[in-house]
Enzyme design. Sequence first.
Site, PDB file in Angstrom:
ATOM      1  CG  PHE A  70       0.406   4.592   3.708  1.00 28.89           C
ATOM      2  CD1 PHE A  70      -0.744   4.805   4.464  1.00 28.89           C
ATOM      3  CD2 PHE A  70       0.827   3.286   3.496  1.00 28.89           C
ATOM      4  CE1 PHE A  70      -1.452   3.739   4.985  1.00 28.89           C
ATOM      5  CE2 PHE A  70       0.120   2.216   4.010  1.00 28.89           C
ATOM      6  CZ  PHE A  70      -1.023   2.444   4.758  1.00 28.89           C
TER       7      PHE A  70
ATOM      8  CB  THR B 242      -0.942   0.034   1.217  1.00 34.46           C
ATOM      9  OG1 THR B 242      -1.847  -1.074   1.135  1.00 34.46           O
ATOM     10  CG2 THR B 242      -1.759   1.320   1.236  1.00 34.46           C
TER      11      THR B 242
END
Length: 289
Positions: A185, A183
């Site tokens: 960020f 992921t």
Amino acid sequence: MDADLHDKRNATRVAIQGERGSFSEEATMQMVPGPVEFLCCRTFDEVFLRTARGECGCCVIPIENSLAGSIHRNYDLLVRHGLRIRKEANLPVQHSLITLSGSAFEDVKTVRSHPVALDQCELFFKRHPHLVRETGYDTSGSVKEIVEEGLRDHAAIASRNAARFYGAKVLMERIEDREENFTRFFLLSSKSSVSETADKTSVVFSFKNAAGALFKCLSVFALRDIDLTKIESRPIHGRPWEYLFYLDFLGNTGEARVRNALSHLGELTEVLTVLGCYPRDATHEKKGM
């Protein structure tokens, strides 16, 4: 981190969506040095709003997942609140099955987590079809709720840090469908700052609908050998079939070729905003990207 992100107690107040022990907390600790005071929010809307109001120095939000794709809501909120990208982090996502310390797998009937985390563990649920999926607002928050409510027949899907933070037990590790699960960020703040080490830039733009318009916009980068790493389109609210285009490319806004490309792009667009120029995290990118 820059001095303007720190409060009087020398701790950076950072807003995140979800609870302590989350993947957002892990990303924060990777991007923000020194002591951190977390402002835990229920929704992404609250994260952006409280950061824009100045209730915290910055916020950390997920923007895309290597399996699930972009988090479109956060792209929309990024433009709406006028925050700027200061850093990025590509975090490996490893899901664990977590229960109360006294529970065993045989006790578990329901598994609670954020819907994206549940979807990323599809093979786990196929191996255990008797388990009922239950949607939670957050991965770490699901662990917190199970512990606080004493739900012995429940488990949560979250990170090992969540189990450690709330005193729960990890029953299984690495239950995600694919190991290549990351992921991305963003660290955001209301102030813009560009360091000499910044080598990646994000912009958003729109243009009048005309034949070849997008090709012309992208050509300003190709003509100057600027590497594009991502392009994303989002509908413009109140203007059906018109779109904002989000673009990431490699380069610092202080470079002459980047300045010239953005100047050229500005001549072709109705709206052009630099969302941030920041250090690229290439830790988990494929070679040659």
